[in-house]
Write a protein that holds these residues in place. Structure first.
Motif, PDB file in Angstrom:
ATOM      1  N   PRO A  23       3.702  -9.403  11.167  1.00 28.24           N
ATOM      2  CA  PRO A  23       4.287  -9.406   9.825  1.00 28.24           C
ATOM      3  C   PRO A  23       4.303  -8.029   9.172  1.00 28.24           C
ATOM      4  O   PRO A  23       5.198  -7.734   8.387  1.00 28.24           O
ATOM      5  CB  PRO A  23       3.432 -10.394   9.043  1.00 28.24           C
ATOM      6  N   ASP A  45       3.125  -7.046   3.765  1.00 34.84           N
ATOM      7  CA  ASP A  45       2.670  -8.280   4.386  1.00 34.84           C
ATOM      8  C   ASP A  45       1.560  -8.862   3.518  1.00 34.84           C
ATOM      9  O   ASP A  45       0.555  -8.208   3.274  1.00 34.84           O
ATOM     10  CB  ASP A  45       2.163  -7.953   5.796  1.00 34.84           C
ATOM     11  N   ILE A  50       6.091 -12.354   2.987  1.00 27.24           N
ATOM     12  CA  ILE A  50       6.463 -10.947   2.819  1.00 27.24           C
ATOM     13  C   ILE A  50       6.777 -10.767   1.337  1.00 27.24           C
ATOM     14  O   ILE A  50       7.511 -11.564   0.748  1.00 27.24           O
ATOM     15  CB  ILE A  50       7.713 -10.592   3.655  1.00 27.24           C
TER      16      ILE A  50
END
Length: 72
Positions: A23, A45, A50
């Motif tokens: 991520p 992240d 997100i």
């Protein structure tokens, strides 16, 4: 003072072509795409999603770009 907008994208909503196990890398790619388009943004992240922060004045342009990347 500039108003700031936060966009949150859940990991489950990410397209399958993105490597969900990284991520932090996804956030970096999103931030780079926005900056390449002239949008001042910070993507990070967060445990469940997100997070993208950007000036509210650039929200329409960011939304268009994120939609073209199939992120929203």
């Amino acid at each position: 003072m500039t108003a700031i907008t936060t966009i949150r994208i859940d990991y489950a909503a990410l397209p399958k072509y993105l490597e969900r196990s990284r991520p932090d890398a996804i956030a970096g790619v999103i931030e780079a795409e926005l900056r390449d388009a002239g949008i001042t943004a910070e993507a990070s992240d967060v445990i469940s999603h997100i997070k993208i922060e950007l000036p509210t004045t650039q929200l329409a342009a960011a939304s268009t770009l994120l939609a073209s990347l199939k992120l929203i």
